[in-house]
Design a protein around this motif. Structure first.
Motif, PDB file in Angstrom:
ATOM      1  N   ARG A 100       0.841  -1.206   0.000  1.00  0.00           N
ATOM      2  CA  ARG A 100       0.000   0.000   0.000  1.00  0.00           C
ATOM      3  C   ARG A 100       0.872   1.251   0.000  1.00  0.00           C
ATOM      4  O   ARG A 100       0.585   2.238  -0.694  1.00  0.00           O
ATOM      5  N   HIS A 101       1.952   1.221   0.777  1.00  0.00           N
ATOM      6  CA  HIS A 101       2.830   2.384   0.874  1.00  0.00           C
ATOM      7  C   HIS A 101       3.539   2.651  -0.448  1.00  0.00           C
ATOM      8  O   HIS A 101       3.682   3.803  -0.874  1.00  0.00           O
ATOM      9  N   MET A 102       3.996   1.596  -1.107  1.00  0.00           N
ATOM     10  CA  MET A 102       4.751   1.764  -2.337  1.00  0.00           C
ATOM     11  C   MET A 102       3.861   2.137  -3.518  1.00  0.00           C
ATOM     12  O   MET A 102       4.254   2.909  -4.397  1.00  0.00           O
ATOM     13  N   SER A 103       2.640   1.615  -3.545  1.00  0.00           N
ATOM     14  CA  SER A 103       1.786   1.791  -4.720  1.00  0.00           C
ATOM     15  C   SER A 103       0.643   2.782  -4.533  1.00  0.00           C
ATOM     16  O   SER A 103       0.127   3.322  -5.514  1.00  0.00           O
ATOM     17  N   ARG A 104       0.196   2.988  -3.273  1.00  0.00           N
ATOM     18  CA  ARG A 104      -1.002   3.789  -2.983  1.00  0.00           C
ATOM     19  C   ARG A 104      -2.221   3.277  -3.738  1.00  0.00           C
ATOM     20  O   ARG A 104      -3.177   4.011  -3.991  1.00  0.00           O
ATOM     21  N   PHE A 105      -2.191   2.001  -4.075  1.00  0.00           N
ATOM     22  CA  PHE A 105      -3.269   1.401  -4.850  1.00  0.00           C
ATOM     23  C   PHE A 105      -4.056   0.450  -3.956  1.00  0.00           C
ATOM     24  O   PHE A 105      -3.477  -0.305  -3.181  1.00  0.00           O
ATOM     25  N   VAL A 106      -5.385   0.495  -4.059  1.00  0.00           N
ATOM     26  CA  VAL A 106      -6.253  -0.340  -3.227  1.00  0.00           C
ATOM     27  C   VAL A 106      -6.785  -1.484  -4.073  1.00  0.00           C
ATOM     28  O   VAL A 106      -7.482  -1.271  -5.069  1.00  0.00           O
ATOM     29  N   THR A 107      -6.445  -2.708  -3.676  1.00  0.00           N
ATOM     30  CA  THR A 107      -6.935  -3.888  -4.363  1.00  0.00           C
ATOM     31  C   THR A 107      -7.005  -5.043  -3.376  1.00  0.00           C
ATOM     32  O   THR A 107      -6.121  -5.215  -2.539  1.00  0.00           O
ATOM     33  N   HIS A 108      -8.066  -5.836  -3.483  1.00  0.00           N
ATOM     34  CA  HIS A 108      -8.217  -6.979  -2.588  1.00  0.00           C
ATOM     35  C   HIS A 108      -7.509  -8.217  -3.137  1.00  0.00           C
ATOM     36  O   HIS A 108      -7.328  -9.194  -2.413  1.00  0.00           O
ATOM     37  N   ASP A 109      -7.135  -8.184  -4.405  1.00  0.00           N
ATOM     38  CA  ASP A 109      -6.394  -9.289  -5.004  1.00  0.00           C
ATOM     39  C   ASP A 109      -4.912  -8.932  -5.075  1.00  0.00           C
ATOM     40  O   ASP A 109      -4.556  -7.780  -5.350  1.00  0.00           O
ATOM     41  N   PRO A 110      -4.031  -9.895  -4.858  1.00  0.00           N
ATOM     42  CA  PRO A 110      -2.599  -9.582  -4.890  1.00  0.00           C
ATOM     43  C   PRO A 110      -2.117  -9.198  -6.276  1.00  0.00           C
ATOM     44  O   PRO A 110      -2.580  -9.737  -7.288  1.00  0.00           O
ATOM     45  N   VAL A 111      -1.213  -8.244  -6.308  1.00  0.00           N
ATOM     46  CA  VAL A 111      -0.544  -7.831  -7.540  1.00  0.00           C
ATOM     47  C   VAL A 111       0.965  -7.883  -7.295  1.00  0.00           C
ATOM     48  O   VAL A 111       1.425  -7.930  -6.156  1.00  0.00           O
ATOM     49  N   THR A 112       1.717  -7.868  -8.371  1.00  0.00           N
ATOM     50  CA  THR A 112       3.179  -7.900  -8.269  1.00  0.00           C
ATOM     51  C   THR A 112       3.745  -6.503  -8.478  1.00  0.00           C
ATOM     52  O   THR A 112       3.321  -5.784  -9.401  1.00  0.00           O
ATOM     53  N   ILE A 113       4.692  -6.137  -7.631  1.00  0.00           N
ATOM     54  CA  ILE A 113       5.421  -4.876  -7.769  1.00  0.00           C
ATOM     55  C   ILE A 113       6.906  -5.198  -7.812  1.00  0.00           C
ATOM     56  O   ILE A 113       7.412  -5.987  -7.014  1.00  0.00           O
ATOM     57  N   ILE A 114       7.582  -4.582  -8.773  1.00  0.00           N
ATOM     58  CA  ILE A 114       9.031  -4.740  -8.919  1.00  0.00           C
ATOM     59  C   ILE A 114       9.663  -3.366  -8.775  1.00  0.00           C
ATOM     60  O   ILE A 114       9.298  -2.423  -9.496  1.00  0.00           O
ATOM     61  N   LYS A 115      10.586  -3.217  -7.842  1.00  0.00           N
ATOM     62  CA  LYS A 115      11.294  -1.940  -7.654  1.00  0.00           C
ATOM     63  C   LYS A 115      12.764  -2.161  -7.968  1.00  0.00           C
ATOM     64  O   LYS A 115      13.471  -2.869  -7.270  1.00  0.00           O
ATOM     65  N   LYS A 116      13.206  -1.534  -9.076  1.00  0.00           N
ATOM     66  CA  LYS A 116      14.618  -1.594  -9.461  1.00  0.00           C
ATOM     67  C   LYS A 116      15.315  -0.309  -9.038  1.00  0.00           C
ATOM     68  O   LYS A 116      14.665   0.735  -8.854  1.00  0.00           O
ATOM     69  N   ILE A 117      16.607  -0.378  -8.913  1.00  0.00           N
ATOM     70  CA  ILE A 117      17.392   0.763  -8.437  1.00  0.00           C
ATOM     71  C   ILE A 117      17.251   1.934  -9.411  1.00  0.00           C
ATOM     72  O   ILE A 117      17.348   1.774 -10.627  1.00  0.00           O
ATOM     73  N   ASN A 118      16.995   3.111  -8.828  1.00  0.00           N
ATOM     74  CA  ASN A 118      16.878   4.367  -9.583  1.00  0.00           C
ATOM     75  C   ASN A 118      15.720   4.367 -10.579  1.00  0.00           C
ATOM     76  O   ASN A 118      15.729   5.126 -11.546  1.00  0.00           O
TER      77      ASN A 118
END
Length: 376
Positions: free
Chosen positions: A28-46
């Protein structure tokens, strides 16, 4: 405080991966997106976070989230599905196509997906959950969201105490509308109040008498006169996901002398801790000062007495960094914390008072705006 990029670099990884719904605070902190189903987030450097969502969520996600949004089809789902039917292996291959490893994963990452990722590159587990540390320093927006939830907490507290204050007394029991005033009834009315603020709360504590000697007993049965009543509410704002937290201990009529002694000691300990807190102090120092203060007054703390931490951070989780306990680290400007000393003794009862505030260089800036009077 180290950034997420610093965390990725220091771990030897090239990307941080999350797979969770918005019930997960890091997601929630990284995406600010609200969803009840899991999603994938990838954070690469810079680079900004990259979020993979179903096609039906793409437009909403792009509007609501600062992350870069792509659909599962754009991530190669249909092509991968032609040769792979295992959903975890499909997910892992999508991640691999978008980012080479090693991959840094949180400790609550799905095991099946972690194992599938290992077939593509090395997996590193952030076993100490250091990703939670950057969330501990709140932005002005986050502080405003927590403050909004705190106002809901205070309104709910006023609802509860007003019911207790105006209840009819019959043989030492409290009555409302010709029926016993119970813990469940008070919780129900508090929940109605919080809904008007678009907040909800689970496990609200309304305990009375002997129950109050157990810090997290939510309480049951009829409320009584001349007994401590502990009310602890921690609502979550439905729009932002941010929590608040507050506790008060009240009594309809003067309680026993020992309860009054506990109350005065706890109130003074709370004010002592508020004077101590500032950026640069450690949570352990503040905790120990309160523990020592209680000891000086003769209140032992082993299996009874002061048997929990002094407080904790509040944000997208009700308990998050920093900790004000025996192992609490340095406090930083922008931390939002609770201070909640308490004393609990079987045969007497318990008292807890809790205020929420911001850690600043100059001290503790209290957010809570509510009376600490015991007798109602």
């Amino acid at each position: 405080m180290a950034s997420l990029d610093d965390l990725i670099t220091s771990s030897g990884a090239t990307a941080y991966c999350l797979h969770a719904s918005s019930e997960n605070a890091a997601m929630r902190h990284m995406s600010r997106f609200v969803t009840h189903d899991p999603v994938t987030i990838i954070k690469k450097i810079n680079e900004p976070p990259l979020m993979i969502v179903p096609q039906m969520e793409a437009e909403r996600a792009a509007r609501e989230s600062p992350a870069q949004v792509i659909t599962r089809q754009q991530a190669g789902y249909l092509e991968i599905f032609e040769h792979e039917k295992d959903p975890w292996k499909i997910q892992a291959e999508m991640i691999s196509r978008l980012s080479k490893g090693p991959y840094l994963l949180p400790p609550d990452y799905p095991v099946a997906l972690a194992r599938a990722l290992e077939s593509h590159d090395a997996v590193i587990i952030d076993s100490t959950d250091r990703l939670s540390a950057p969330r501990a320093i709140k932005t002005p927006d986050e502080i405003s969201w927590i403050t909004r939830a705190q106002r809901a907490a205070e309104a709910a507290m006023e609802t509860a105490i007003s019911l207790i204050r105006h209840a009819e007394i019959r043989s030492g029991a409290l009555y409302h509308d010709d029926a016993p005033l119970t813990s469940d009834m008070v919780r129900y009315e508090m929940n109605k109040t919080m809904l008007r603020y678009d907040c909800t709360a689970d496990d609200t504590i309304v305990s009375c008498g002997p129950e109050t000697a157990m810090p997290h007993c939510i309480g049951a049965g009829t409320l009584l006169t001349h007994e401590p009543i502990v009310i602890d509410v921690f609502p979550r704002d439905n729009k932002t996901g941010y929590y608040a937290d507050m506790t008060r201990t009240v009594s309809r009529g003067m309680p026993s002398g020992r309860v009054t002694e506990l109350y005065e000691a706890v109130k003074d300990a709370l004010l002592l801790s508020e004077r101590m807190v500032c950026a640069g102090k450690t949570g352990a120092e503040c905790y120990q000062a309160v523990r020592d203060y209680f000891a000086e007054l003769g209140f032992r703390s082993d299996t009874e007495g002061f048997i929990h931490s002094l407080g904790h951070g509040v944000g997208l989780e009700i308990h998050e960094a920093p900790s004000l306990s025996g192992i609490g680290g340095e406090l930083s400007s922008g931390n939002v914390i609770t201070l909640e000393p308490g004393l609990y003794y079987r045969g007497i009862g318990g008292v807890r008072i809790e205020n929420l505030g911001i850690v600043e260089k100059s001290g503790f800036s209290r957010i809570t705006d509510y009376s600490m009077d015991m007798i109602v």
